[in-house]
Design a protein around this motif. Structure first.
Motif, PDB file in Angstrom:
ATOM      1  N   SER A  43      36.905  70.885  51.359  1.00 16.92           N
ATOM      2  CA  SER A  43      38.100  71.297  52.110  1.00 16.92           C
ATOM      3  C   SER A  43      38.935  72.272  51.292  1.00 16.92           C
ATOM      4  CB  SER A  43      38.955  70.078  52.479  1.00 16.92           C
ATOM      5  OG  SER A  43      38.258  69.227  53.347  1.00 16.92           O
ATOM      6  N   LEU A  44      39.087  71.981  50.015  1.00 19.51           N
ATOM      7  CA  LEU A  44      39.835  72.871  49.122  1.00 19.51           C
ATOM      8  C   LEU A  44      39.146  74.225  49.025  1.00 19.51           C
ATOM      9  CD1 LEU A  44      42.204  73.268  47.177  1.00 19.51           C
ATOM     10  CD2 LEU A  44      40.794  72.234  45.384  1.00 19.51           C
ATOM     11  N   ASP A  45      37.814  74.202  48.909  1.00 22.85           N
ATOM     12  CA  ASP A  45      37.052  75.446  48.838  1.00 22.85           C
ATOM     13  C   ASP A  45      37.250  76.268  50.110  1.00 22.85           C
ATOM     14  OD1 ASP A  45      35.024  77.208  47.596  1.00 22.85           O
ATOM     15  OD2 ASP A  45      33.820  76.584  49.328  1.00 22.85           O
ATOM     16  N   ALA A  46      37.188  75.624  51.265  1.00 20.73           N
ATOM     17  CA  ALA A  46      37.377  76.332  52.534  1.00 20.73           C
ATOM     18  C   ALA A  46      38.777  76.946  52.593  1.00 20.73           C
ATOM     19  CB  ALA A  46      37.149  75.390  53.705  1.00 20.73           C
ATOM     20  N   TYR A  47      39.773  76.189  52.195  1.00 20.04           N
ATOM     21  CA  TYR A  47      41.150  76.706  52.190  1.00 20.04           C
ATOM     22  C   TYR A  47      41.278  77.906  51.257  1.00 20.04           C
ATOM     23  CZ  TYR A  47      46.066  77.102  50.950  1.00 20.04           C
ATOM     24  OH  TYR A  47      47.317  77.592  50.690  1.00 20.04           O
ATOM     25  N   LEU A  48      40.747  77.765  50.047  1.00 16.53           N
ATOM     26  CA  LEU A  48      40.835  78.863  49.076  1.00 16.53           C
ATOM     27  C   LEU A  48      40.082  80.102  49.557  1.00 16.53           C
ATOM     28  CD1 LEU A  48      40.439  76.849  45.747  1.00 16.53           C
ATOM     29  CD2 LEU A  48      42.536  77.888  46.649  1.00 16.53           C
ATOM     30  N   GLN A  49      38.918  79.897  50.159  1.00 16.84           N
ATOM     31  CA  GLN A  49      38.160  81.036  50.700  1.00 16.84           C
ATOM     32  C   GLN A  49      38.958  81.738  51.798  1.00 16.84           C
ATOM     33  OE1 GLN A  49      35.398  82.343  49.630  1.00 16.84           O
ATOM     34  NE2 GLN A  49      34.676  80.754  48.241  1.00 16.84           N
ATOM     35  N   GLU A  50      39.611  80.959  52.646  1.00 17.80           N
ATOM     36  CA  GLU A  50      40.441  81.525  53.713  1.00 17.80           C
ATOM     37  C   GLU A  50      41.614  82.315  53.123  1.00 17.80           C
ATOM     38  OE1 GLU A  50      43.315  79.854  57.259  1.00 17.80           O
ATOM     39  OE2 GLU A  50      41.522  78.700  56.760  1.00 17.80           O
ATOM     40  N   GLU A  51      42.273  81.743  52.128  1.00 10.83           N
ATOM     41  CA  GLU A  51      43.402  82.429  51.493  1.00 10.83           C
ATOM     42  C   GLU A  51      42.935  83.696  50.776  1.00 10.83           C
ATOM     43  OE1 GLU A  51      46.826  81.715  51.636  1.00 10.83           O
ATOM     44  OE2 GLU A  51      46.027  80.464  53.273  1.00 10.83           O
ATOM     45  N   LEU A  52      41.793  83.623  50.131  1.00  8.15           N
ATOM     46  CA  LEU A  52      41.228  84.790  49.462  1.00  8.15           C
ATOM     47  C   LEU A  52      40.946  85.891  50.477  1.00  8.15           C
ATOM     48  CD1 LEU A  52      40.124  86.146  46.894  1.00  8.15           C
ATOM     49  CD2 LEU A  52      37.929  85.004  47.365  1.00  8.15           C
ATOM     50  N   GLY A  53      40.392  85.529  51.601  1.00  9.02           N
ATOM     51  CA  GLY A  53      40.128  86.504  52.660  1.00  9.02           C
ATOM     52  C   GLY A  53      41.409  87.176  53.127  1.00  9.02           C
ATOM     53  N   LYS A  54      42.469  86.401  53.301  1.00 11.61           N
ATOM     54  CA  LYS A  54      43.763  86.952  53.721  1.00 11.61           C
ATOM     55  C   LYS A  54      44.293  87.944  52.684  1.00 11.61           C
ATOM     56  CE  LYS A  54      45.252  82.880  56.355  1.00 11.61           C
ATOM     57  NZ  LYS A  54      46.227  81.769  56.366  1.00 11.61           N
ATOM     58  N   VAL A  55      44.221  87.553  51.412  1.00  8.59           N
ATOM     59  CA  VAL A  55      44.716  88.429  50.342  1.00  8.59           C
ATOM     60  C   VAL A  55      43.894  89.710  50.296  1.00  8.59           C
ATOM     61  CG1 VAL A  55      44.940  88.660  47.823  1.00  8.59           C
ATOM     62  CG2 VAL A  55      45.730  86.570  48.972  1.00  8.59           C
ATOM     63  N   SER A  81      43.285  95.491  51.343  1.00 10.48           N
ATOM     64  CA  SER A  81      42.581  96.560  52.055  1.00 10.48           C
ATOM     65  C   SER A  81      43.548  97.348  52.933  1.00 10.48           C
ATOM     66  CB  SER A  81      41.461  95.954  52.892  1.00 10.48           C
ATOM     67  OG  SER A  81      40.793  96.956  53.607  1.00 10.48           O
ATOM     68  N   LYS A  82      44.461  96.670  53.620  1.00 10.92           N
ATOM     69  CA  LYS A  82      45.441  97.345  54.473  1.00 10.92           C
ATOM     70  C   LYS A  82      46.347  98.251  53.645  1.00 10.92           C
ATOM     71  CE  LYS A  82      45.749  93.971  58.201  1.00 10.92           C
ATOM     72  NZ  LYS A  82      46.623  92.995  58.881  1.00 10.92           N
ATOM     73  N   ILE A  83      46.773  97.741  52.492  1.00 10.74           N
ATOM     74  CA  ILE A  83      47.647  98.544  51.629  1.00 10.74           C
ATOM     75  C   ILE A  83      46.909  99.775  51.133  1.00 10.74           C
ATOM     76  CG2 ILE A  83      48.885  98.581  49.406  1.00 10.74           C
ATOM     77  CD1 ILE A  83      49.624  95.635  49.972  1.00 10.74           C
ATOM     78  N   LYS A  84      45.667  99.612  50.704  1.00 12.17           N
ATOM     79  CA  LYS A  84      44.882 100.748  50.214  1.00 12.17           C
ATOM     80  C   LYS A  84      44.650 101.754  51.332  1.00 12.17           C
ATOM     81  CE  LYS A  84      42.357  98.670  46.371  1.00 12.17           C
ATOM     82  NZ  LYS A  84      41.032  98.299  45.859  1.00 12.17           N
ATOM     83  N   THR A  85      44.356 101.273  52.521  1.00  8.65           N
ATOM     84  CA  THR A  85      44.128 102.167  53.653  1.00  8.65           C
ATOM     85  C   THR A  85      45.394 102.937  53.988  1.00  8.65           C
ATOM     86  OG1 THR A  85      42.483 100.641  54.538  1.00  8.65           O
ATOM     87  CG2 THR A  85      43.356 102.281  56.053  1.00  8.65           C
ATOM     88  N   ALA A  86      46.520 102.237  53.993  1.00  5.36           N
ATOM     89  CA  ALA A  86      47.802 102.886  54.293  1.00  5.36           C
ATOM     90  C   ALA A  86      48.126 103.929  53.232  1.00  5.36           C
ATOM     91  CB  ALA A  86      48.909 101.850  54.404  1.00  5.36           C
ATOM     92  N   LYS A  87      47.817 103.612  51.996  1.00  6.69           N
ATOM     93  CA  LYS A  87      48.095 104.520  50.887  1.00  6.69           C
ATOM     94  C   LYS A  87      47.236 105.791  51.027  1.00  6.69           C
ATOM     95  CE  LYS A  87      49.031 103.951  46.003  1.00  6.69           C
ATOM     96  NZ  LYS A  87      48.763 103.182  44.812  1.00  6.69           N
TER      97      LYS A  87
END
Length: 103
Positions: free
Chosen positions: A75-87, A92-98
């Protein structure tokens, strides 16, 4: 078992002291000795079986704890993977905007 062994040792010592051999013991006396030993052996068998059952229960308790630990870690791994994906998505959005602003 120790008390039975002690009893039998004392009995053998008494027999030796009195010059009595096992063959000269009355059948009733032999029967008493054997029944005492039988009772002690049965008690020991029961005790060993209880220890085996206890160890089996301890094993299953340990397995249950490990299973709960694995489930928690998954469960912790799934949560961390989800948070990593969000980050990573935000990066990626910041780099694209830049890149768009810089072009």
């Amino acid at each position: 078992m120790k008390s039975v062994n002690d009893f039998l040792l004392e009995l053998n010592n008494l027999k030796a002291g009195m010059g009595i051999s096992e063959r000269s013991l009355a059948d009733e006396t032999k029967l008493i000795i054997l029944k005492t030993k039988q009772g002690e052996l049965k008690r020991q068998v029961e005790q060993v079986q209880k220890e085996i059952q206890k160890d089996i229960e301890d094993l299953f308790d340990c397995i249950s704890l490990k299973q709960a630990n694995i489930e928690t870690l998954n469960s912790l791994d799934a949560y961390l993977q989800e948070e990593l994906g969000k980050v990573e998505e935000q990066i990626s959005k910041i780099k694209t905007a830049k890149v768009i602003k810089g072009a």
